[in-house]
Structure formats: structure tokens, C-alpha cells
Design a protein around this motif. Structure first.
Motif, mmCIF file in Angstrom:
data_model
loop_
_atom_site.group_PDB
_atom_site.id
_atom_site.type_symbol
_atom_site.label_atom_id
_atom_site.label_comp_id
_atom_site.label_asym_id
_atom_site.label_seq_id
_atom_site.Cartn_x
_atom_site.Cartn_y
_atom_site.Cartn_z
ATOM 1 N N CYS A 18 0.234 0.241 -48.044
ATOM 2 C CA CYS A 18 -1.211 0.094 -48.272
ATOM 3 C C CYS A 18 -1.535 0.133 -49.757
ATOM 4 C CB CYS A 18 -1.984 1.189 -47.534
ATOM 5 S SG CYS A 18 -1.975 1.019 -45.747
ATOM 6 N N GLN A 19 -0.924 1.073 -50.467
ATOM 7 C CA GLN A 19 -1.180 1.185 -51.901
ATOM 8 C C GLN A 19 -0.685 -0.060 -52.640
ATOM 9 O OE1 GLN A 19 0.728 4.964 -52.704
ATOM 10 N NE2 GLN A 19 -1.123 6.107 -52.198
ATOM 11 N N TYR A 20 0.463 -0.577 -52.255
ATOM 12 C CA TYR A 20 0.981 -1.796 -52.887
ATOM 13 C C TYR A 20 0.032 -2.972 -52.644
ATOM 14 C CZ TYR A 20 3.586 -5.957 -53.888
ATOM 15 O OH TYR A 20 3.949 -7.191 -54.382
ATOM 16 N N LEU A 21 -0.370 -3.175 -51.410
ATOM 17 C CA LEU A 21 -1.226 -4.316 -51.065
ATOM 18 C C LEU A 21 -2.567 -4.276 -51.783
ATOM 19 C CD1 LEU A 21 -0.558 -4.589 -47.221
ATOM 20 C CD2 LEU A 21 0.211 -6.169 -49.017
ATOM 21 N N HIS A 22 -3.009 -3.089 -52.163
ATOM 22 C CA HIS A 22 -4.315 -2.950 -52.810
ATOM 23 C C HIS A 22 -4.209 -2.571 -54.282
ATOM 24 C CE1 HIS A 22 -5.217 -2.912 -48.532
ATOM 25 N NE2 HIS A 22 -6.314 -3.539 -48.922
ATOM 26 N N GLN A 122 8.400 -11.074 -35.544
ATOM 27 C CA GLN A 122 8.382 -11.376 -36.981
ATOM 28 C C GLN A 122 8.648 -10.086 -37.753
ATOM 29 O OE1 GLN A 122 6.748 -14.503 -38.388
ATOM 30 N NE2 GLN A 122 7.366 -13.911 -40.428
ATOM 31 N N ILE A 123 9.720 -10.072 -38.557
ATOM 32 C CA ILE A 123 10.117 -8.857 -39.278
ATOM 33 C C ILE A 123 10.293 -9.163 -40.765
ATOM 34 C CG2 ILE A 123 11.897 -7.076 -39.520
ATOM 35 C CD1 ILE A 123 12.499 -7.482 -36.507
ATOM 36 N N PHE A 124 9.740 -8.287 -41.599
ATOM 37 C CA PHE A 124 9.878 -8.378 -43.052
ATOM 38 C C PHE A 124 10.679 -7.177 -43.530
ATOM 39 C CE2 PHE A 124 6.017 -10.535 -41.868
ATOM 40 C CZ PHE A 124 6.097 -11.724 -42.566
ATOM 41 N N GLU A 125 11.524 -7.386 -44.526
ATOM 42 C CA GLU A 125 12.336 -6.323 -45.107
ATOM 43 C C GLU A 125 11.833 -6.076 -46.518
ATOM 44 O OE1 GLU A 125 16.411 -7.567 -44.639
ATOM 45 O OE2 GLU A 125 16.149 -7.825 -42.480
ATOM 46 N N THR A 126 11.379 -4.836 -46.802
ATOM 47 C CA THR A 126 10.675 -4.570 -48.051
ATOM 48 C C THR A 126 11.126 -3.282 -48.736
ATOM 49 O OG1 THR A 126 8.917 -3.266 -47.016
ATOM 50 C CG2 THR A 126 8.593 -5.655 -47.086
ATOM 51 N N SER A 127 10.781 -3.201 -50.008
ATOM 52 C CA SER A 127 10.927 -1.968 -50.782
ATOM 53 C C SER A 127 9.757 -1.904 -51.751
ATOM 54 C CB SER A 127 12.238 -1.950 -51.570
ATOM 55 O OG SER A 127 12.211 -0.903 -52.528
ATOM 56 N N THR A 128 8.928 -0.877 -51.634
ATOM 57 C CA THR A 128 7.838 -0.719 -52.600
ATOM 58 C C THR A 128 8.371 -0.175 -53.923
ATOM 59 O OG1 THR A 128 7.289 1.473 -51.716
ATOM 60 C CG2 THR A 128 6.025 -0.413 -50.873
ATOM 61 N N LEU A 129 9.572 0.367 -53.921
ATOM 62 C CA LEU A 129 10.173 0.877 -55.149
ATOM 63 C C LEU A 129 10.669 -0.267 -56.040
ATOM 64 C CD1 LEU A 129 10.945 3.475 -56.671
ATOM 65 C CD2 LEU A 129 13.147 3.383 -55.510
ATOM 66 N N LEU A 134 8.379 -7.909 -50.888
ATOM 67 C CA LEU A 134 6.925 -7.735 -50.854
ATOM 68 C C LEU A 134 6.164 -9.025 -51.156
ATOM 69 C CD1 LEU A 134 6.699 -4.210 -52.458
ATOM 70 C CD2 LEU A 134 6.215 -4.829 -50.083
ATOM 71 N N GLU A 135 6.721 -9.865 -52.011
ATOM 72 C CA GLU A 135 6.061 -11.140 -52.294
ATOM 73 C C GLU A 135 6.028 -12.004 -51.034
ATOM 74 O OE1 GLU A 135 6.589 -15.069 -55.105
ATOM 75 O OE2 GLU A 135 7.376 -13.158 -55.829
#
Length: 147
Positions: A18-22, A122-129, A134-135
Motif C-alpha cells: 500500500c505504501q509503495y503504490l501511494h 494471476q500472480i505477481f512476484e514482488t519486493s518492495t525492498l 513492482l513495475e
């Protein structure tokens, strides 16, 4: 961008997403209640971990267009019951978080399997670090708006 409600275990990375998206600076506080952002809804992990609180998840999802099932790659368990995605009237997506913590394909596949068993396609693999994935995830959210 479409509004997503994020559900998952405590510590799975819902608030970080949430913090990343905003574009909000990351702060690590325990989510105590449902938090509403412009394009996201953040839920406490306890809502998933205690089946008596499932109704809170279902009720909160009414304001969302997608239900985001969040699964940390380093979690050895899944809190999602089989076909849990069918509980919601919104389409479900899966987000594997903390992908930077491993390159072990078996561990990543286990996270995918937890989400598939919950009914997510539908699956996304992410790291906010590190920003990995994320893109692609945010691009999909914006493209979903056009559909």
C-alpha cells in the motif's frame, strides 16, 4: 488505477505494498484496523488468521475492485483455505512478496501453490525492498483500469 484490498498473514507485506503504490515512505507499524488509501485497502493479518473475522474481510472488500491475496515467499504456511477466492464477489489476484529473500525456485513455487490452492490465477512476484516486480504489478493495475 483500480482499487485493491490486500489480505494476507501478519507480516506478509500488505502495508508495504500500500505504501509503495501511494508513494508513501515505508514505516513499519502493525496494522490494527482496516486502512483505506486512495487505491488500496490494507487489512490486519488477524482478519485472515481467525476465521471468525472472515466477515470483516468480505465486508471490507465491497469497496475494492480486486482482492489481492498476499503471500510472503518466506512463509512456510498458508492461511488461505482452499478456493477462498470464491468467497469474494471481486476478481482475485495473487502477490508474492519479499521475493528478494530467496532464489530457491522450490520456495517460490510453494508460494505460488498456496495462492493457486486459494483460487488465484494471476500472480505477481514482488519486493518492495528492491523494487523487483513492482513495475509490472502497477502497470497491470493501470492497464486493468482500461478494461
Amino acid at each position: 488505477m483500480r482499487k485493491v484490498i490486500f489480505i494476507g498473514q501478519t507480516g506478509s507485506g500488505k502495508t508495504s505494498l500500500c505504501q509503495y503504490l501511494h508513494d508513501i515512505e515505508s514505516t513499519y507499524l502493525k496494522t490494527q484496523q482496516v486502512s483505506y488509501y486512495q487505491d488500496a485497502i490494507d487489512t490486519p493479518g488477524e482478519f485472515l488468521e481467525n476465521r471468525l473475522l472472515y466477515n470483516a474481510l468480505i465486508g471490507s472488500s465491497v469497496d475494492a475492485e480486486y482482492v489481492g491475496f498476499v503471500q510472503s515467499v518466506d512463509s512456510q504456511v498458508s492461511s488461505y483455505p482452499p478456493s477462498f477466492a470464491m468467497t469474494f464477489t471481486r476478481p482475485a489476484i495473487g502477490v508474492i512478496t519479499k521475493i528478494d529473500k530467496t532464489r530457491d525456485e522450490k520456495q517460490i513455487e510453494q508460494a505460488r501453490n498456496y495462492l493457486r490452492l486459494a483460487g488465484v490465477k494471476q500472480i505477481f512476484e514482488t519486493s518492495t525492498l528492491t523494487g523487483e516486480g513492482l513495475e509490472e504489478f502497477t502497470q497491470w493495475l493501470f492497464e486493468a483500469t482500461k478494461k
